[in-house]
Design a protein around this motif. Structure first.
Motif, PDB file in Angstrom:
ATOM      1  N   LEU A 161       0.824  -1.205   0.000  1.00 17.06           N
ATOM      2  CA  LEU A 161       0.000   0.000   0.000  1.00 17.06           C
ATOM      3  C   LEU A 161       0.859   1.257   0.000  1.00 17.06           C
ATOM      4  O   LEU A 161       0.492   2.287  -0.592  1.00 17.06           O
ATOM      5  CB  LEU A 161      -0.933  -0.011   1.215  1.00 17.06           C
ATOM      6  N   LYS A 162       2.023   1.176   0.625  1.00 20.47           N
ATOM      7  CA  LYS A 162       2.946   2.318   0.648  1.00 20.47           C
ATOM      8  C   LYS A 162       3.402   2.674  -0.757  1.00 20.47           C
ATOM      9  O   LYS A 162       3.658   3.848  -1.063  1.00 20.47           O
ATOM     10  CB  LYS A 162       4.152   2.004   1.533  1.00 20.47           C
ATOM     11  N   LYS A 163       3.525   1.668  -1.643  1.00 24.29           N
ATOM     12  CA  LYS A 163       3.963   1.930  -3.011  1.00 24.29           C
ATOM     13  C   LYS A 163       3.004   2.871  -3.736  1.00 24.29           C
ATOM     14  O   LYS A 163       3.403   3.565  -4.677  1.00 24.29           O
ATOM     15  CB  LYS A 163       4.086   0.618  -3.785  1.00 24.29           C
ATOM     16  N   PHE A 164       1.742   2.864  -3.301  1.00 19.75           N
ATOM     17  CA  PHE A 164       0.735   3.709  -3.951  1.00 19.75           C
ATOM     18  C   PHE A 164       0.583   5.058  -3.243  1.00 19.75           C
ATOM     19  O   PHE A 164      -0.350   5.805  -3.525  1.00 19.75           O
ATOM     20  CB  PHE A 164      -0.609   2.980  -3.986  1.00 19.75           C
ATOM     21  N   GLY A 165       1.506   5.353  -2.324  1.00 22.94           N
ATOM     22  CA  GLY A 165       1.482   6.647  -1.666  1.00 22.94           C
ATOM     23  C   GLY A 165       0.653   6.709  -0.404  1.00 22.94           C
ATOM     24  O   GLY A 165       0.243   7.797   0.020  1.00 22.94           O
ATOM     25  N   TYR A 166       0.405   5.554   0.217  1.00 20.97           N
ATOM     26  CA  TYR A 166      -0.379   5.517   1.444  1.00 20.97           C
ATOM     27  C   TYR A 166       0.431   4.865   2.566  1.00 20.97           C
ATOM     28  O   TYR A 166       0.260   3.697   2.880  1.00 20.97           O
ATOM     29  CB  TYR A 166      -1.682   4.743   1.232  1.00 20.97           C
ATOM     30  N   PRO A 167       1.315   5.627   3.205  1.00 16.43           N
ATOM     31  CA  PRO A 167       2.139   5.049   4.280  1.00 16.43           C
ATOM     32  C   PRO A 167       1.341   4.685   5.515  1.00 16.43           C
ATOM     33  O   PRO A 167       1.796   3.900   6.343  1.00 16.43           O
ATOM     34  CB  PRO A 167       3.137   6.166   4.578  1.00 16.43           C
ATOM     35  N   ASN A 168       0.150   5.253   5.663  1.00 19.38           N
ATOM     36  CA  ASN A 168      -0.708   4.933   6.802  1.00 19.38           C
ATOM     37  C   ASN A 168      -2.026   4.342   6.319  1.00 19.38           C
ATOM     38  O   ASN A 168      -3.091   4.624   6.860  1.00 19.38           O
ATOM     39  CB  ASN A 168      -0.976   6.180   7.653  1.00 19.38           C
ATOM     40  N   GLY A 169      -1.949   3.521   5.274  1.00 18.16           N
ATOM     41  CA  GLY A 169      -3.142   2.971   4.660  1.00 18.16           C
ATOM     42  C   GLY A 169      -3.911   2.025   5.572  1.00 18.16           C
ATOM     43  O   GLY A 169      -3.423   1.570   6.603  1.00 18.16           O
ATOM     44  N   VAL A 170      -5.130   1.723   5.169  1.00 12.63           N
ATOM     45  CA  VAL A 170      -6.032   0.879   5.940  1.00 12.63           C
ATOM     46  C   VAL A 170      -6.018  -0.536   5.387  1.00 12.63           C
ATOM     47  O   VAL A 170      -6.074  -0.734   4.170  1.00 12.63           O
ATOM     48  CB  VAL A 170      -7.467   1.443   5.893  1.00 12.63           C
ATOM     49  N   TYR A 171      -5.954  -1.515   6.270  1.00 18.20           N
ATOM     50  CA  TYR A 171      -6.038  -2.919   5.851  1.00 18.20           C
ATOM     51  C   TYR A 171      -7.494  -3.262   5.584  1.00 18.20           C
ATOM     52  O   TYR A 171      -8.331  -3.214   6.479  1.00 18.20           O
ATOM     53  CB  TYR A 171      -5.471  -3.826   6.937  1.00 18.20           C
ATOM     54  N   ASP A 172      -7.807  -3.582   4.355  1.00 20.09           N
ATOM     55  CA  ASP A 172      -9.195  -3.789   3.934  1.00 20.09           C
ATOM     56  C   ASP A 172      -9.654  -5.205   4.267  1.00 20.09           C
ATOM     57  O   ASP A 172      -9.866  -6.030   3.386  1.00 20.09           O
ATOM     58  CB  ASP A 172      -9.309  -3.515   2.432  1.00 20.09           C
ATOM     59  N   ALA A 173      -9.815  -5.490   5.558  1.00 14.72           N
ATOM     60  CA  ALA A 173     -10.248  -6.820   5.975  1.00 14.72           C
ATOM     61  C   ALA A 173     -11.734  -7.006   5.687  1.00 14.72           C
ATOM     62  O   ALA A 173     -12.537  -6.113   5.953  1.00 14.72           O
ATOM     63  CB  ALA A 173      -9.969  -7.014   7.458  1.00 14.72           C
ATOM     64  N   TYR A 174     -12.093  -8.150   5.160  1.00 19.92           N
ATOM     65  CA  TYR A 174     -13.498  -8.440   4.899  1.00 19.92           C
ATOM     66  C   TYR A 174     -14.202  -8.924   6.160  1.00 19.92           C
ATOM     67  O   TYR A 174     -15.411  -8.824   6.273  1.00 19.92           O
ATOM     68  CB  TYR A 174     -13.616  -9.486   3.792  1.00 19.92           C
ATOM     69  N   VAL A 175     -13.437  -9.473   7.085  1.00 21.07           N
ATOM     70  CA  VAL A 175     -13.974  -9.907   8.380  1.00 21.07           C
ATOM     71  C   VAL A 175     -13.073  -9.327   9.460  1.00 21.07           C
ATOM     72  O   VAL A 175     -11.879  -9.602   9.488  1.00 21.07           O
ATOM     73  CB  VAL A 175     -14.022 -11.447   8.498  1.00 21.07           C
ATOM     74  N   ASN A 176     -13.654  -8.541  10.361  1.00 20.14           N
ATOM     75  CA  ASN A 176     -12.848  -7.808  11.338  1.00 20.14           C
ATOM     76  C   ASN A 176     -12.945  -8.360  12.756  1.00 20.14           C
ATOM     77  O   ASN A 176     -12.678  -7.632  13.715  1.00 20.14           O
ATOM     78  CB  ASN A 176     -13.261  -6.330  11.349  1.00 20.14           C
ATOM     79  N   THR A 177     -13.305  -9.616  12.928  1.00 18.37           N
ATOM     80  CA  THR A 177     -13.340 -10.191  14.269  1.00 18.37           C
ATOM     81  C   THR A 177     -11.910 -10.468  14.738  1.00 18.37           C
ATOM     82  O   THR A 177     -11.003 -10.635  13.906  1.00 18.37           O
ATOM     83  CB  THR A 177     -14.141 -11.505  14.285  1.00 18.37           C
ATOM     84  N   PRO A 178     -11.685 -10.526  16.048  1.00 23.81           N
ATOM     85  CA  PRO A 178     -10.337 -10.826  16.540  1.00 23.81           C
ATOM     86  C   PRO A 178      -9.789 -12.132  15.983  1.00 23.81           C
ATOM     87  O   PRO A 178      -8.612 -12.215  15.612  1.00 23.81           O
ATOM     88  CB  PRO A 178     -10.533 -10.900  18.064  1.00 23.81           C
ATOM     89  N   GLU A 179     -10.641 -13.166  15.911  1.00 25.61           N
ATOM     90  CA  GLU A 179     -10.193 -14.470  15.417  1.00 25.61           C
ATOM     91  C   GLU A 179      -9.773 -14.395  13.957  1.00 25.61           C
ATOM     92  O   GLU A 179      -8.769 -14.988  13.555  1.00 25.61           O
ATOM     93  CB  GLU A 179     -11.306 -15.506  15.587  1.00 25.61           C
ATOM     94  N   ALA A 180     -10.537 -13.657  13.155  1.00 26.90           N
ATOM     95  CA  ALA A 180     -10.218 -13.540  11.729  1.00 26.90           C
ATOM     96  C   ALA A 180      -8.924 -12.770  11.515  1.00 26.90           C
ATOM     97  O   ALA A 180      -8.086 -13.156  10.689  1.00 26.90           O
ATOM     98  CB  ALA A 180     -11.373 -12.863  10.994  1.00 26.90           C
ATOM     99  N   ILE A 181      -8.737 -11.695  12.253  1.00 31.01           N
ATOM    100  CA  ILE A 181      -7.535 -10.882  12.099  1.00 31.01           C
ATOM    101  C   ILE A 181      -6.291 -11.667  12.493  1.00 31.01           C
ATOM    102  O   ILE A 181      -5.276 -11.656  11.792  1.00 31.01           O
ATOM    103  CB  ILE A 181      -7.650  -9.590  12.932  1.00 31.01           C
ATOM    104  N   ILE A 182      -6.376 -12.385  13.617  1.00 32.91           N
ATOM    105  CA  ILE A 182      -5.213 -13.134  14.065  1.00 32.91           C
ATOM    106  C   ILE A 182      -4.900 -14.295  13.130  1.00 32.91           C
ATOM    107  O   ILE A 182      -3.737 -14.616  12.867  1.00 32.91           O
ATOM    108  CB  ILE A 182      -5.402 -13.639  15.515  1.00 32.91           C
ATOM    109  N   GLU A 183      -5.937 -14.930  12.564  1.00 34.02           N
ATOM    110  CA  GLU A 183      -5.687 -16.033  11.625  1.00 34.02           C
ATOM    111  C   GLU A 183      -5.043 -15.523  10.346  1.00 34.02           C
ATOM    112  O   GLU A 183      -4.114 -16.143   9.818  1.00 34.02           O
ATOM    113  CB  GLU A 183      -6.983 -16.773  11.297  1.00 34.02           C
ATOM    114  N   SER A 184      -5.559 -14.403   9.835  1.00 31.78           N
ATOM    115  CA  SER A 184      -5.001 -13.838   8.610  1.00 31.78           C
ATOM    116  C   SER A 184      -3.524 -13.492   8.809  1.00 31.78           C
ATOM    117  O   SER A 184      -2.697 -13.717   7.920  1.00 31.78           O
ATOM    118  CB  SER A 184      -5.791 -12.590   8.217  1.00 31.78           C
TER     119      SER A 184
END
Length: 263
Positions: A161-184
């Protein structure tokens, strides 16, 4: 357990912090389209898309969630290529199978003919499909039953994402539960990314790449009957989907925390 909680808390604070920074600027740092390292390419299938695919077998699917998404980074399009020509036909057939259960919903653009009495319309009334069908495209050997649907497993998303000029970009997670984030995060180094040939064009800051990517091999598609990604991740409430390959389509429903084939 303590270490696990600390990791999850750290990831959540990072995502929340990125979101707040984006809200505080005039040019919000939106999540990107497909980024190299993502495990899948997501698109929305509508009748308009299928018509374009009929007219042009090399039609490039657009990366989005709801046909309205407009981002300023990442790779926007993916053409299935000749080796997935049969997959394109299967996708069309499966779309109409989904429509038997989830009927088409249309939105009237312009004035409805029923709202005008004895007066000609100033312009053509158009109908837009607003409940397109979600489609995830994976490598042919991706074991979605063993892993999960909708997790990107991209350990390098931040750098991409930084390559496109977004050093503080957002991770576009489709599922934002703690379990999903940690598994990803946990399996990001072992789940192979979607194997695609990127277009040979320079990356421009804060601008998505419109030239299409092409798969390096055969793909499989997962078509969902609705867009509640969290329920598909959790495999509950009898969520239904279709696994589509170049050879066949297989139907599944979720029950008791696992996927059960119906045909």
């Amino acid at each position: 357990m303590t270490v696990r909680c600390l990791i999850v808390l750290t990831l959540f604070l990072m995502i929340l912090g990125n979101s707040k920074r984006g809200e505080a600027t005039e040019d919000p740092e939106l999540p990107g389209y497909f980024l190299p390292g993502d495990a899948f390419f997501h698109t929305v299938i509508t009748e308009a898309v299928l018509k374009k695919l009929d007219e042009n077998p090399e039609y490039a699917f657009e990366c989005n969630r709801d046909s309205w998404s407009i981002y300023n980074s990442g790779y926007h399009k993916l053409s299935l290529g000749k080796q997935n020509r049969k997959l394109s036909k299967q996708i069309k057939e499966c779309y109409y199978q989904v429509r038997i259960v989830e009927p088409l919903t249309l939105h009237v653009l312009g004035e409805s003919p029923n709202s005008v009495n004895d007066h000609p319309l100033p312009g053509k009334t158009e109908l837009m499909e607003i409940n397109g069908v979600s489609l995830f495209l994976y490598n042919e050997d991706y074991d979605w039953k063993k892993r999960h649907i909708g997790l990107k497993y991209n350990e390098n998303w931040y750098q991409e994402l930084k390559k496109f000029g977004y050093p503080n970009g957002v991770y576009d997670a489709y599922v934002n539960t703690p379990e999903a984030i940690i598994e990803s995060w946990r399996f990001s180094s072992v789940i192979p990314p979607l194997s695609v040939q990127l277009p040979s064009v320079p990356i421009k800051k804060k601008k998505a790449i419109e030239e299409p990517m092409f798969p390096k091999g055969k793909l499989k598609a997962i078509m969902l009957f609705d867009n509640n990604f969290k329920e598909f991740y959790e495999m509950k409430n009898y969520s239904r989907l279709i696994e589509i390959t170049n050879e066949k389509a297989s139907y599944y429903f979720a029950g008791e925390g696992e996927w059960n084939q119906t045909n």
